[in-house]
Each structure stands twice: as structure tokens, then as C-alpha cells.
Design a protein around this motif. Structure first.
Motif, PDB file in Angstrom:
ATOM      1  N   PRO A 137     -10.268   2.552  -6.412  1.00  0.00           N
ATOM      2  CA  PRO A 137      -9.333   3.654  -6.000  1.00  0.00           C
ATOM      3  C   PRO A 137      -9.681   4.250  -4.454  1.00  0.00           C
ATOM      4  CG  PRO A 137      -9.535   4.396  -8.139  1.00  0.00           C
ATOM      5  CD  PRO A 137     -10.819   3.140  -7.992  1.00  0.00           C
ATOM      6  N   LYS A 138     -11.258   4.445  -4.518  1.00  0.00           N
ATOM      7  CA  LYS A 138     -11.632   4.985  -3.349  1.00  0.00           C
ATOM      8  C   LYS A 138     -11.412   3.910  -2.092  1.00  0.00           C
ATOM      9  CE  LYS A 138     -15.225   8.152  -4.732  1.00  0.00           C
ATOM     10  NZ  LYS A 138     -16.570   8.622  -4.791  1.00  0.00           N
ATOM     11  N   ALA A 139     -11.461   2.677  -2.405  1.00  0.00           N
ATOM     12  CA  ALA A 139     -11.518   1.337  -1.521  1.00  0.00           C
ATOM     13  C   ALA A 139      -9.929   1.678  -1.194  1.00  0.00           C
ATOM     14  CB  ALA A 139     -11.971   0.285  -1.966  1.00  0.00           C
ATOM     15  N   THR A 140      -9.050   1.746  -2.003  1.00  0.00           N
ATOM     16  CA  THR A 140      -7.557   1.736  -1.842  1.00  0.00           C
ATOM     17  C   THR A 140      -7.250   2.747  -0.801  1.00  0.00           C
ATOM     18  OG1 THR A 140      -7.298   0.852  -4.056  1.00  0.00           O
ATOM     19  CG2 THR A 140      -5.302   1.840  -2.954  1.00  0.00           C
ATOM     20  N   GLY A 195       0.717  -1.483  -0.070  1.00  0.00           N
ATOM     21  CA  GLY A 195      -0.104   0.015   0.005  1.00  0.00           C
ATOM     22  C   GLY A 195       1.026   1.315  -0.038  1.00  0.00           C
ATOM     23  N   VAL A 196       2.097   1.159   0.731  1.00  0.00           N
ATOM     24  CA  VAL A 196       2.829   2.321   0.883  1.00  0.00           C
ATOM     25  C   VAL A 196       3.555   2.601  -0.734  1.00  0.00           C
ATOM     26  CG1 VAL A 196       5.025   3.221   1.799  1.00  0.00           C
ATOM     27  CG2 VAL A 196       3.505   1.942   2.986  1.00  0.00           C
ATOM     28  N   LEU A 197       3.840   1.430  -1.339  1.00  0.00           N
ATOM     29  CA  LEU A 197       4.138   1.780  -2.735  1.00  0.00           C
ATOM     30  C   LEU A 197       3.302   2.309  -3.609  1.00  0.00           C
ATOM     31  CD1 LEU A 197       6.469   1.138  -4.960  1.00  0.00           C
ATOM     32  CD2 LEU A 197       5.362  -1.205  -5.170  1.00  0.00           C
ATOM     33  N   ILE A 198       1.858   1.779  -3.477  1.00  0.00           N
ATOM     34  CA  ILE A 198       1.099   2.530  -4.242  1.00  0.00           C
ATOM     35  C   ILE A 198       0.680   4.020  -4.008  1.00  0.00           C
ATOM     36  CG2 ILE A 198      -1.493   2.318  -4.917  1.00  0.00           C
ATOM     37  CD1 ILE A 198      -1.439  -0.665  -4.414  1.00  0.00           C
ATOM     38  N   LYS A 199       0.997   4.044  -2.800  1.00  0.00           N
ATOM     39  CA  LYS A 199       0.587   5.596  -2.261  1.00  0.00           C
ATOM     40  C   LYS A 199       1.548   6.418  -2.731  1.00  0.00           C
ATOM     41  CE  LYS A 199      -0.702   8.168   1.895  1.00  0.00           C
ATOM     42  NZ  LYS A 199      -0.911   8.344   3.311  1.00  0.00           N
ATOM     43  N   THR A 200       2.927   6.039  -2.919  1.00  0.00           N
ATOM     44  CA  THR A 200       3.967   6.854  -3.144  1.00  0.00           C
ATOM     45  C   THR A 200       4.372   6.859  -4.499  1.00  0.00           C
ATOM     46  OG1 THR A 200       5.749   5.151  -2.302  1.00  0.00           O
ATOM     47  CG2 THR A 200       4.961   6.642  -0.790  1.00  0.00           C
TER      48      THR A 200
END
Length: 213
Positions: free
Chosen positions: A131-134, A63-68
Motif C-alpha cells: 500500500p505504501k507503494a500505491t 489509481g483514482v478509483l483505488i484512492k476514492t
């Protein structure tokens, strides 16, 4: 933070999130109207199982990778938009039944036209690519859930949210297919299909616009 106070906060936040209208609600409503309770329940279980996907990448750090990584998140958003647009176009093509006396027969044929496996996959993909769930789970595990919370507790939270999500949409599936509601929805179901199609297309457009802003 002890287990129960944190759990109640998570349960409350999750309840508000899952009850808000979105792609998950749209697809369950469409399947309940068009195909019946079994197909709607299969989609509901698929949505619930997709929660485990969000929980998994949140727990292992993807999740951190997706966010960054903006381009990766943008790519996921575009994939989700294309999928929602596809479902929306299919829904807009819904037609009225020829005769109200043939509604039950028509309903039976519609049920046969979509397998439970396909309904499950559709529910899983709809939630899994949302994406909202992400963003919700990234925020939940980064802000609401304490960094000091044991891994086992986080796993319990994730399992609860998956089960609660599946239970909520299964409840909606049952309500939407009750006798009086079902007969009304079947008689006017194609209008709901078209409305859900417009909603899904609007969500797809919103995802595309938000991906480039």
C-alpha cells in the motif's frame, strides 16, 4: 514544466523512497542470505517489474478509483498484510546449520529449494501489493508530475523508476552476497531470517491496524 527539471525531481523522490527500509528490502535481504545471488536478483527484477503495475494504473486512472474507494484500498491492504505475514512466519522458522563447515553445502541446497520463478513472483507480489507503494505513485502522479506533462514523458518516468528499482535491489543483492559478507551472513543467516520475519510480521500488523483506523 520541462522534461529534465521534472525528471530530476522524480528521480530524487524515487531514490529516497526506494532506499528506505520496507518489505522490498526485507525480502531481498532474506533471499540473499538464505538462497544466494540468483534468487535475490530474480526477486529484485520482480520488484522492478511491479513498479510498472503501479505506473500502469496511475496512467490509466485506476489509481483514482483505488484512492476514492476506501473499501477497495482496505481490501488490498489486508491481502498485502496476509502475504507479508505468511513470508514472515516462513522466515521465523529458519534454523541454524549443524556445522559451519557444511554452510556451503547447505547454501547450495537452499538455492535449489526456491526457483527463480517463485522468487520473481514473490518480489512482484511484495511490491505490487504494498500500500505504501500505491500511495507513493498516486501522490507522485497527482502532485509531482504536472497534469500537462505529455503521456510519453510519464511513460518514460515509469520505465525509469522500474529500471532504477530493479537496479538498486540488484546492487544490494550483489553486495549482500560478496564473499566476506556472504560467508558471515551464511554463518549467521538464520538470525537475519528471523529478524526479517519479525519485521515482516510487524509490517503486516501495521497494515491491518492502519486499514481500520
Amino acid at each position: 514544466m520541462s522534461f529534465w527539471p521534472e525528471f530530476f525531481i522524480i528521480a530524487s523522490v524515487h531514490l529516497m523512497a526506494v532506499a528506505s527500509p520496507g518489505p522490498d528490502f526485507a525480502i531481498v535481504l532474506r533471499y540473499a542470505v538464505r538462497y544466494g545471488i540468483k534468487v535475490a536478483l530474480a526477486a529484485s527484477i520482480g520488484i522492478g517489474c511491479a513498479i510498472l503495475l503501479h505506473v500502469a494504473y496511475s496512467l490509466i486512472g485506476i489509481g483514482v478509483l483505488i484512492k476514492t474507494t476506501p473499501w477497495l484500498f482496505r481490501l488490498l491492504s489486508l491481502i498485502a498484510a496476509v502475504y507479508l505475514a505468511y513470508i514472515g512466519i516462513q522466515a521465523l522458522r529458519a534454523t541454524a546449520t549443524d556445522n559451519i563447515n557444511n554452510i556451503a553445502t547447505d547454501h547450495g541446497l537452499n538455492q535449489a529449494s526456491l526457483s527463480l520463478k517463485k522468487a520473481f513472483i514473490a518480489g512482484f507480489i511484495t511490491n505490487g501489493l504494498n500500500p505504501k507503494a500505491t500511495l507513493f505513485f498516486l501522490s507522485l502522479f497527482a502532485v509531482v508530475i504536472s497534469a500537462s506533462t505529455p503521456f510519453e514523458y510519464k511513460l518514460i518516468y515509469g520505465l525509469y523508476m522500474a529500471l532504477a528499482t530493479a537496479a538498486w535491489f540488484s546492487f544490494l543483492s550483489v553486495i549482500l552476497t560478496r564473499s566476506k559478507v556472504r560467508n558471515f551472513l551464511l554463518a549467521k543467516g538464520y538470525w537475519f531470517d528471523r529478524a526479517m520475519g519479525l519485521l515482516l510480521l510487524a509490517l503486516a500488523i501495521h497494515l491491518i491496524i492502519s486499514s481500520f483506523t
